[in-house]
Enzyme design. Structure first.
Site, PDB file in Angstrom:
ATOM      1  N   GLY A   1      -0.998   7.837  -5.645  1.00 14.60           N
ATOM      2  CA  GLY A   1      -0.688   6.425  -5.411  1.00 14.60           C
ATOM      3  C   GLY A   1       0.251   6.179  -4.242  1.00 14.60           C
TER       4      GLY A   1
ATOM      5  CG  ASP B   1     -14.357   1.856  -1.389  1.00  4.53           C
ATOM      6  OD1 ASP B   1     -15.361   2.348  -0.847  1.00  4.53           O
ATOM      7  OD2 ASP B   1     -13.241   2.378  -1.339  1.00  4.53           O
TER       8      ASP B   1
ATOM      9  CE  LYS C   1      -3.879   2.114   2.477  1.00  2.00           C
ATOM     10  NZ  LYS C   1      -4.887   1.887   3.516  1.00  2.00           N
TER      11      LYS C   1
HETATM   12  P1  AMP Z   1     -10.106   4.985   0.707  1.00  2.00           P
HETATM   13  O1  AMP Z   1     -11.024   6.048   1.185  1.00  2.00           O
HETATM   14  O2  AMP Z   1      -8.719   5.071   1.292  1.00  2.00           O
HETATM   15  O3  AMP Z   1     -10.674   3.624   0.802  1.00  2.00           O
HETATM   16  O4  AMP Z   1      -9.856   5.262  -0.830  1.00  2.00           O
HETATM   17  C1  AMP Z   1     -10.889   5.344  -1.793  1.00  2.00           C
HETATM   18  C2  AMP Z   1     -10.304   5.168  -3.163  1.00  2.00           C
HETATM   19  O5  AMP Z   1      -9.312   6.177  -3.402  1.00  2.00           O
HETATM   20  C3  AMP Z   1      -9.625   3.829  -3.388  1.00  2.00           C
HETATM   21  O6  AMP Z   1      -9.857   3.464  -4.707  1.00  2.00           O
HETATM   22  C4  AMP Z   1      -8.181   4.166  -3.150  1.00  2.00           C
HETATM   23  O7  AMP Z   1      -7.318   3.273  -3.799  1.00  2.00           O
HETATM   24  C5  AMP Z   1      -8.070   5.573  -3.711  1.00  2.00           C
HETATM   25  N1  AMP Z   1      -6.979   6.335  -3.098  1.00  2.00           N
HETATM   26  C6  AMP Z   1      -6.901   6.792  -1.833  1.00  2.00           C
HETATM   27  N2  AMP Z   1      -5.750   7.459  -1.626  1.00  2.00           N
HETATM   28  C7  AMP Z   1      -5.070   7.429  -2.802  1.00  2.00           C
HETATM   29  C8  AMP Z   1      -3.818   7.940  -3.246  1.00  2.00           C
HETATM   30  N3  AMP Z   1      -3.000   8.626  -2.462  1.00  2.00           N
HETATM   31  N4  AMP Z   1      -3.463   7.724  -4.534  1.00  2.00           N
HETATM   32  C9  AMP Z   1      -4.278   7.031  -5.351  1.00  2.00           C
HETATM   33  N5  AMP Z   1      -5.452   6.543  -5.005  1.00  2.00           N
HETATM   34  C10 AMP Z   1      -5.861   6.728  -3.750  1.00  2.00           C
HETATM   35 MG    MG Z   2     -10.258   1.815   0.398  1.00  5.69          MG
END
Ligand code: AMP
Ligand code: MG
Length: 543
Positions: A139, A277, A126
């Site tokens: 990312g 998700d 991650k």
């Molecule tokens: P989360 O709220 O962390 O579950 O993220 C929601 C979505 O945003 C998921 O598809 C994650 O992979 C994406 N995401 C969160 N932070 C990042 C980041 N820094 N770079 C790319 N994608 C992100």
């Molecule tokens: Mg997530």
């Protein structure tokens, strides 16, 4: 030195359809479960924490962990033989609204290790750089959120709660720009990568996305993959995927989700972002973002500043949200079943199951066994009386600022004789769990005394011995949890290059139910400086 050779069997990518495009640019990915993508190389990988027991379970040796190769691999610089890296495609509902394609925006899977005793285990980095699912983001992940994920997933595991695990935590040597509270204050922070481990990283959203797009072929392939890999016992000898198999699969997901959430309530864990998700198909706690631990018992509390107004994901709403999320999953897999009735029954079953498990869990927290007596002379059922006792306790705990973790450990010290219900007696035992003792007014004291009188009476009717009662409570109620301020202290030291507090917390939280000599201060209630401090009581999704 080369790492011990592990056997990889990458079932997910060998079974499911791949994205045909090879470039690593952000896009909508159709008719595919994943995209092949490589982790971004980093300049100066430094391994700062590792879960040794997990590394050994995967087949590594203690020497492997110390090797340069290990830190290169788990920061994303090299792949071991047999690894093939990919990002998964999924969608989800965020805060109640359909958000379309999300996917692994900063998670990159390395492959599935075949272990000796624990089946296939998927390794996932991650913060390893952009993927086709990164949308507008980078990312990457920063040190503070990576420490929080590393420590909390391991703490949850040792509490006996279903969770993804964390193998390693590495600094990348890069700086990552973040606006922690989305208020225009950008700051460079140290970049980090965590390697997470689970049998499967499929989420509710993995099935929602193909269903929303009307891609039934992909939906079916995903469901078949999940069942064959992680629920093989549901398939008879004939290996036919029929309506009943899908229903049994959904039932198993309802069950494990329910058990997970009951356990969260038991220890005072608030996930903070229960978007679909972030719901694992295995009922594991996944995606440690702006989560938090209850200090003073408050069913309305959420650590997530992004959710401060609606409080959709507050402590007291987690069970209901679990059901809402399962309802979305039921909708998604409906085309495989074409019959709403049994799905509705399973969703109602979740609510009933939650009620039963919550009741049993709460009785264990106060050291009682479920009533076996059928009917009492006054006609009320013993279960209903117990339910009243449990709900009254939660009400009393909410009246004034009472530390949840300390309260239940102290309750186990109550002698359980009628004199214990006298103020002077219980006040001496509970004194440590109050944030402002002056809140304990006469009315509060009377309520607590009355409740304790009922509780002690109920204990006397229970066949449990005093020793069994104490043991049951101390096995149910942890002494040590990853209080928000403890994690924050470890983060602030780590940001100055001192990683010792991470190691200390990791060691402490391996035995959360045991008294640990010399670590008493880690069980203290939240200090006043942490009450309104960023990272301690307020967190955002920015990580
Ligand atoms: P989360 O709220 O962390 O579950 O993220 C929601 C979505 O945003 C998921 O598809 C994650 O992979 C994406 N995401 C969160 N932070 C990042 C980041 N820094 N770079 C790319 N994608 C992100
Ligand atoms: Mg997530």
């Amino acid at each position: 030195m080369a790492l011990t050779k592990l056997t990889f069997d990458n079932r997910f990518i060998n079974t499911l359809p791949s994205d045909k495009q090879e470039e690593n640019n952000q896009r909508q990915v159709h008719h595919a479960a994943f995209s092949l993508v490589s982790p971004t190389k980093v300049s100066n990988p430094q391994l700062i924490a590792v879960s040794e027991d997990l590394a050994l379970m995967l087949g590594f040796t203690k020497e492997d962990i110390k090797s340069e190769q290990f830190s290169q691999t788990f920061s994303g610089n090299t792949l071991m033989d047999g690894m093939q890296s990919y990002a998964m495609c999924y969608g989800g509902h965020q805060f109640g609204h359909w958000a379309g394609q999300l996917g692994d925006g900063r998670a990159i899977n390395l492959g599935e290790v075949v272990t000796n005793n624990n089946g296939h285990q998927t390794l996932q980095l991650k913060g390893a750089g952009p993927t086709p699912y990164s949308r507008t983001a980078d990312g990457l992940a920063v040190l503070r959120s990576s420490i929080r994920e590393f420590l909390c997933s391991e703490a949850m595991f040792h509490l006996g709660i279903s969770t993804t695990r964390a193998l390693s935590l590495s600094l990348t040597g890069e700086q990552v720009m973040r606006d922690m509270f989305y208020d225009g204050h950008n700051k460079n922070e140290p970049g980090a990568v965590v390697c997470r481990v689970s049998k499967s990283f499929m989420r509710f959203g993995s099935f929602q996305l193909p269903a929303q797009r009307g891609d039934i072929e992909l939906l079916k392939a995903m469901a078949e993959h999940s069942i064959s890999s992680d629920f093989p016992h549901l398939l008879g000898d004939t290996k036919v995927f029929n309506k009943q198999v899908y229903l049994n699969w959904f039932s198993a997901i309802c069950q494990s989700t329910c058990e997970m959430i009951v356990n969260w309530q038991r220890v005072g864990f608030v996930h903070g972002v229960m978007n679909t998700d972030n719901m694992s198909i295995l009922g594991e706690t996944i995606d440690y973002g702006p989560y938090g631990w209850i200090d003073n018992f408050d069913l309305n509390w959420t650590p997530n500043t992004t959710d401060a107004n609606g409080k959709r994901y507050r402590f007291g709403a987690q069970a209901e949200i679990g059901q809402w999320n399962l309802f979305q999953l039921a909708n998604a897999i409906f085309p495989l079943i074409s019959d709403a009735k049994p799905l509705e029954e399973l969703l109602n079953g979740y609510a009933r199951k939650y009620q039963t498990l919550w009741h049993e869990m709460m009785l264990s927290k106060i050291g009682l066994r479920k009533s076996e007596l059928s009917n009492k002379s006054n006609g009320s059922s013993p279960d209903a009386d117990d339910e009243k006792l449990l709900l009254e306790l939660e009400e009393i705990l909410s009246l004034i600022d009472t530390d949840m973790t300390i309260f239940y450990r102290q309750l186990a010290k109550l002698p359980m004789i009628s004199a214990s219900a006298k103020q002077e007696q219980w006040m001496a035992i509970f004194a440590d769990c109050y944030y402002q003792i002056e809140q304990a007014n006469e009315q509060y004291r009377q309520k607590m005394s009355d409740w304790l009188t009922c509780y002690i009476n109920r204990f006397e009717q229970d066949e449990i011995t005093f020793q069994q009662h104490v043991l049951l409570m101390n096995q149910t109620n942890p002494k040590y949890v990853l209080r928000n301020y403890l994690a924050q202290q470890a983060i602030e030291l780590a940001e100055q290059g001192d990683f010792t507090e991470i190691t200390r917390l990791q060691a402490l939280l391996k035995y959360p139910y045991q008294e640990q000599i010399g670590f008493e201060q880690y069980a203290n209630k939240r200090p006043s400086w942490a009450e309104n401090k960023a990272g301690c009581s307020m967190l955002s999704c920015s990580s």
